[in-house]
Design a protein around this motif. Structure first.
Motif, PDB file in Angstrom:
ATOM      1  N   ASN A   1       0.699  -1.163   0.168  1.00 47.68           N
ATOM      2  CA  ASN A   1      -0.174   0.080   0.085  1.00 47.68           C
ATOM      3  C   ASN A   1       0.807   1.289   0.055  1.00 47.68           C
ATOM      4  O   ASN A   1       0.354   2.525   0.177  1.00 47.68           O
ATOM      5  CB  ASN A   1      -0.977  -0.069   1.160  1.00 47.68           C
ATOM      6  CG  ASN A   1      -0.151  -0.110   2.380  1.00 47.68           C
ATOM      7  OD1 ASN A   1       0.711  -0.718   2.637  1.00 47.68           O
ATOM      8  ND2 ASN A   1      -0.890   0.611   3.483  1.00 47.68           N
ATOM      9  N   HIS A   2       2.187   1.092  -0.383  1.00 48.06           N
ATOM     10  CA  HIS A   2       2.977   2.172  -0.532  1.00 48.06           C
ATOM     11  C   HIS A   2       3.902   2.154  -1.815  1.00 48.06           C
ATOM     12  O   HIS A   2       3.559   1.161  -2.394  1.00 48.06           O
ATOM     13  CB  HIS A   2       4.146   2.072   0.514  1.00 48.06           C
ATOM     14  CG  HIS A   2       3.535   2.215   2.013  1.00 48.06           C
ATOM     15  ND1 HIS A   2       2.903   1.457   2.598  1.00 48.06           N
ATOM     16  CD2 HIS A   2       3.826   3.265   3.027  1.00 48.06           C
ATOM     17  CE1 HIS A   2       2.620   1.701   3.925  1.00 48.06           C
ATOM     18  NE2 HIS A   2       3.207   2.879   4.174  1.00 48.06           N
ATOM     19  N   GLN A   3       4.431   3.200  -2.036  1.00 52.48           N
ATOM     20  CA  GLN A   3       4.928   3.278  -3.362  1.00 52.48           C
ATOM     21  C   GLN A   3       6.475   2.282  -3.673  1.00 52.48           C
ATOM     22  O   GLN A   3       7.410   2.803  -3.762  1.00 52.48           O
ATOM     23  CB  GLN A   3       5.530   4.641  -3.890  1.00 52.48           C
ATOM     24  CG  GLN A   3       3.979   5.354  -4.010  1.00 52.48           C
ATOM     25  CD  GLN A   3       4.347   6.730  -4.563  1.00 52.48           C
ATOM     26  OE1 GLN A   3       5.396   7.346  -4.144  1.00 52.48           O
ATOM     27  NE2 GLN A   3       3.412   7.148  -5.444  1.00 52.48           N
TER      28      GLN A   3
ATOM     29  N   VAL B   1      10.890  -3.916   6.627  1.00 54.85           N
ATOM     30  CA  VAL B   1      10.885  -2.599   6.382  1.00 54.85           C
ATOM     31  C   VAL B   1       9.505  -2.165   6.579  1.00 54.85           C
ATOM     32  O   VAL B   1       8.716  -2.700   5.572  1.00 54.85           O
ATOM     33  CB  VAL B   1      11.778  -2.203   5.055  1.00 54.85           C
ATOM     34  CG1 VAL B   1      11.659  -0.523   4.854  1.00 54.85           C
ATOM     35  CG2 VAL B   1      13.181  -2.323   5.193  1.00 54.85           C
ATOM     36  N   HIS B   2       9.035  -0.927   7.511  1.00 55.38           N
ATOM     37  CA  HIS B   2       7.900  -0.451   7.324  1.00 55.38           C
ATOM     38  C   HIS B   2       6.757  -1.270   7.188  1.00 55.38           C
ATOM     39  O   HIS B   2       6.475  -2.214   7.893  1.00 55.38           O
ATOM     40  CB  HIS B   2       7.909   0.754   6.563  1.00 55.38           C
ATOM     41  CG  HIS B   2       7.025   1.770   6.685  1.00 55.38           C
ATOM     42  ND1 HIS B   2       6.684   2.226   7.611  1.00 55.38           N
ATOM     43  CD2 HIS B   2       5.914   2.125   5.810  1.00 55.38           C
ATOM     44  CE1 HIS B   2       5.526   3.296   7.661  1.00 55.38           C
ATOM     45  NE2 HIS B   2       5.243   3.087   6.558  1.00 55.38           N
ATOM     46  N   ALA B   3       6.060  -1.218   5.941  1.00 55.33           N
ATOM     47  CA  ALA B   3       4.614  -1.928   5.867  1.00 55.33           C
ATOM     48  C   ALA B   3       4.773  -3.285   5.552  1.00 55.33           C
ATOM     49  O   ALA B   3       3.874  -4.047   5.691  1.00 55.33           O
ATOM     50  CB  ALA B   3       3.721  -1.306   4.880  1.00 55.33           C
TER      51      ALA B   3
ATOM     52  N   ASP C   1       8.672  11.044   8.376  1.00 52.36           N
ATOM     53  CA  ASP C   1       8.097   9.490   8.236  1.00 52.36           C
ATOM     54  C   ASP C   1       6.807   9.416   9.158  1.00 52.36           C
ATOM     55  O   ASP C   1       6.545  10.478   9.973  1.00 52.36           O
ATOM     56  CB  ASP C   1       9.317   8.707   8.853  1.00 52.36           C
ATOM     57  CG  ASP C   1       9.290   7.157   8.304  1.00 52.36           C
ATOM     58  OD1 ASP C   1       8.360   6.674   7.803  1.00 52.36           O
ATOM     59  OD2 ASP C   1      10.216   6.601   8.403  1.00 52.36           O
ATOM     60  N   GLU C   2       6.041   8.199   8.683  1.00 55.51           N
ATOM     61  CA  GLU C   2       5.133   7.913   9.551  1.00 55.51           C
ATOM     62  C   GLU C   2       5.885   7.103  10.985  1.00 55.51           C
ATOM     63  O   GLU C   2       6.639   6.266  10.577  1.00 55.51           O
ATOM     64  CB  GLU C   2       4.228   6.768   9.021  1.00 55.51           C
ATOM     65  CG  GLU C   2       3.366   7.516   8.100  1.00 55.51           C
ATOM     66  CD  GLU C   2       2.505   6.167   7.274  1.00 55.51           C
ATOM     67  OE1 GLU C   2       1.633   6.646   6.666  1.00 55.51           O
ATOM     68  OE2 GLU C   2       2.980   5.036   7.550  1.00 55.51           O
ATOM     69  N   LEU C   3       5.469   7.502  12.107  1.00 52.14           N
ATOM     70  CA  LEU C   3       6.098   6.965  13.420  1.00 52.14           C
ATOM     71  C   LEU C   3       4.831   5.768  13.867  1.00 52.14           C
ATOM     72  O   LEU C   3       3.780   5.790  14.407  1.00 52.14           O
ATOM     73  CB  LEU C   3       5.975   7.795  14.434  1.00 52.14           C
ATOM     74  CG  LEU C   3       7.285   7.443  15.479  1.00 52.14           C
ATOM     75  CD1 LEU C   3       7.167   8.676  16.642  1.00 52.14           C
ATOM     76  CD2 LEU C   3       6.932   5.970  16.342  1.00 52.14           C
ATOM     77  N   TYR C   4       5.367   4.427  13.513  1.00 51.60           N
ATOM     78  CA  TYR C   4       4.338   3.295  13.823  1.00 51.60           C
ATOM     79  C   TYR C   4       4.087   3.450  15.198  1.00 51.60           C
ATOM     80  O   TYR C   4       5.031   3.559  15.860  1.00 51.60           O
ATOM     81  CB  TYR C   4       4.778   1.963  13.241  1.00 51.60           C
ATOM     82  CG  TYR C   4       4.356   1.858  11.760  1.00 51.60           C
ATOM     83  CD1 TYR C   4       3.535   2.636  11.027  1.00 51.60           C
ATOM     84  CD2 TYR C   4       4.792   0.594  11.123  1.00 51.60           C
ATOM     85  CE1 TYR C   4       3.263   2.508   9.567  1.00 51.60           C
ATOM     86  CE2 TYR C   4       4.218   0.200   9.991  1.00 51.60           C
ATOM     87  CZ  TYR C   4       3.832   1.141   8.948  1.00 51.60           C
ATOM     88  OH  TYR C   4       3.486   0.758   7.811  1.00 51.60           O
ATOM     89  N   ASP C   5       2.679   3.202  15.763  1.00 50.31           N
ATOM     90  CA  ASP C   5       2.785   2.895  17.230  1.00 50.31           C
ATOM     91  C   ASP C   5       1.531   1.924  17.436  1.00 50.31           C
ATOM     92  O   ASP C   5       0.962   1.256  16.509  1.00 50.31           O
ATOM     93  CB  ASP C   5       2.063   4.229  17.905  1.00 50.31           C
ATOM     94  CG  ASP C   5       0.956   4.723  17.367  1.00 50.31           C
ATOM     95  OD1 ASP C   5      -0.172   4.099  17.198  1.00 50.31           O
ATOM     96  OD2 ASP C   5       0.906   6.243  17.046  1.00 50.31           O
TER      97      ASP C   5
ATOM     98  N   GLY D   1      10.417   3.934   7.054  1.00 49.33           N
ATOM     99  CA  GLY D   1      10.615   3.804   5.558  1.00 49.33           C
ATOM    100  C   GLY D   1       9.286   4.146   5.001  1.00 49.33           C
ATOM    101  O   GLY D   1       9.048   3.306   3.931  1.00 49.33           O
ATOM    102  N   HIS D   2       8.415   4.968   5.361  1.00 49.02           N
ATOM    103  CA  HIS D   2       7.259   5.219   4.741  1.00 49.02           C
ATOM    104  C   HIS D   2       7.284   5.545   3.241  1.00 49.02           C
ATOM    105  O   HIS D   2       6.563   5.038   2.447  1.00 49.02           O
ATOM    106  CB  HIS D   2       6.371   6.139   5.468  1.00 49.02           C
ATOM    107  CG  HIS D   2       5.150   6.623   4.738  1.00 49.02           C
ATOM    108  ND1 HIS D   2       3.932   5.874   4.505  1.00 49.02           N
ATOM    109  CD2 HIS D   2       4.948   7.825   4.071  1.00 49.02           C
ATOM    110  CE1 HIS D   2       3.080   6.447   4.035  1.00 49.02           C
ATOM    111  NE2 HIS D   2       3.495   7.525   3.558  1.00 49.02           N
ATOM    112  N   ALA D   3       8.117   6.537   2.939  1.00 49.00           N
ATOM    113  CA  ALA D   3       8.117   7.057   1.513  1.00 49.00           C
ATOM    114  C   ALA D   3       9.659   7.435   1.182  1.00 49.00           C
ATOM    115  O   ALA D   3      10.580   7.258   1.806  1.00 49.00           O
ATOM    116  CB  ALA D   3       7.443   8.338   1.542  1.00 49.00           C
TER     117      ALA D   3
HETATM  118 ZN    ZN Z   1       3.542   4.024   5.657  1.00 55.81          ZN
END
Ligand code: ZN
Length: 306
Positions: free
Chosen positions: A51-53, A128-130, A210-214, A261-263
């Motif tokens: 769902n990311h690029q 990484v990320h998602a 970045d998005e900070l996942y929580d 690592g969102h984008a």
């Molecule tokens: Zn993201």
């Protein structure tokens, strides 16, 4: 008179071949145990759904690894979302580390089996990320990643894990797994400065936007938290220090997991690049030889690659 000399010469030739044989044996065992014969770490990136690029972010990660001169990198791209996956069966056997940039449909059973076998037999894995959003229904994957988010994750998937100002907490409170506040720059706080990945890193450094996942949750077995980030309520965060760099063991395998690592602009952070390079080398070999660059971010200033 000549006999002792001949014997002595024979002994020295014999011991030379014995040395050669032992050296070859050691080299081939080393080759099986860690990196390739040349010392190159053989990495495979998995993408194809996210769902990311991923078409933008995979090349950034490949370039980051290649720029060290220590990796060879291949990419395997899965069929697209909802498409038939039965013909996609990547061969993991020639690699030292797999880097997942994948968040999508459940892989076919044969791919899951090969992947699980690869890691449990000692292969490295980087999440990484998602990639930590993937596969709620796949128990072994969740053991590998330790913590995950979204996909319907709840208290049934494991505790929330975070630091308060005093302590590391495993919190079984019911609730959703995975959320994040507004994107922003945030500080990374090193919690274990002795680990090969973090050794020599500034204890606090500023990450690019970045998005900070929580609220990630999962089995969190055999997991060490190397770094956290303060999830500030003023940006929609939890008021907890959320895990941002984790290492895990699964069988003989080593896993490095970062929710960063969102984008593209998040991955161009010199801090992220360094963490990815060192995390991948550690997952593959158990050691880190990649230096922390001179232009590493400070506690108050972000730094980005070109
Ligand atoms: Zn993201």
């Amino acid at each position: 008179m000549n006999i002792p000399m001949q014997n002595s010469r024979y002994r020295s030739v014999s011991s030379f071949f014995r040395f050669l044989f032992t050296a070859c044996l050691l080299m081939s065992v080393h080759g099986l145990a860690s990196a390739g014969d040349s010392g190159t770490v053989r990495a495979m990136v998995i993408d194809g759904q996210n769902n990311h690029q991923w078409r933008v972010t995979t090349p950034i990660m490949v370039k980051a690894l290649m720029s060290t001169g220590k990796f060879s990198v291949d990419v395997t791209t899965s069929p697209g979302k909802g498409e038939d996956m039965s013909g996609w069966n990547p061969d993991f056997s020639g690699y030292d580390v797999i880097i997942s940039n994948y968040n999508g449909d459940l892989w076919p059973e044969s791919v899951r089996q090969h992947f699980t076998q690869f890691v449990s037999d000692g292969g490295g894995l980087v999440i990484v990320h998602a990639a930590n959003n993937s596969f709620r229904e796949w128990g072994e994957y969740n053991r590998m990643i330790g913590l995950g988010g979204w996909g319907g994750r709840t208290e049934e998937d494991g505790p929330y894990v975070y630091f308060t100002d005093c302590c590391l907490v495993r919190d079984g409170t019911p609730g959703r797994g995975g959320s994040h506040g507004r994107q922003h720059e945030f500080q990374i706080q090193i919690r274990d400065a002795r680990h090969p990945i973090t050794r020599g890193m500034p204890l606090m450094w500023l990450h690019t936007r970045d998005e900070l996942y929580d609220r990630l949750r999962g089995p969190a077995e055999n997991m060490d938290i190397l770094a956290t980030a303060w999830s500030d309520p003023t940006t929609g965060g939890t008021g907890r220090h959320e895990p941002i760099m984790m290492t895990l063991n699964y069988g003989k395998g080593r896993i490095f997991h970062t929710p960063m690592g969102h984008a593209d602009y998040s991955m161009r952070c010199v801090g992220f690049v360094t963490v990815l390079q060192r995390g991948a080398e550690w997952a593959a070999t158990g050691n880190v030889s990649i230096d922390i660059p001179d232009n590493f971010p400070t506690s108050l200033e972000t730094k980005s690659i070109e």
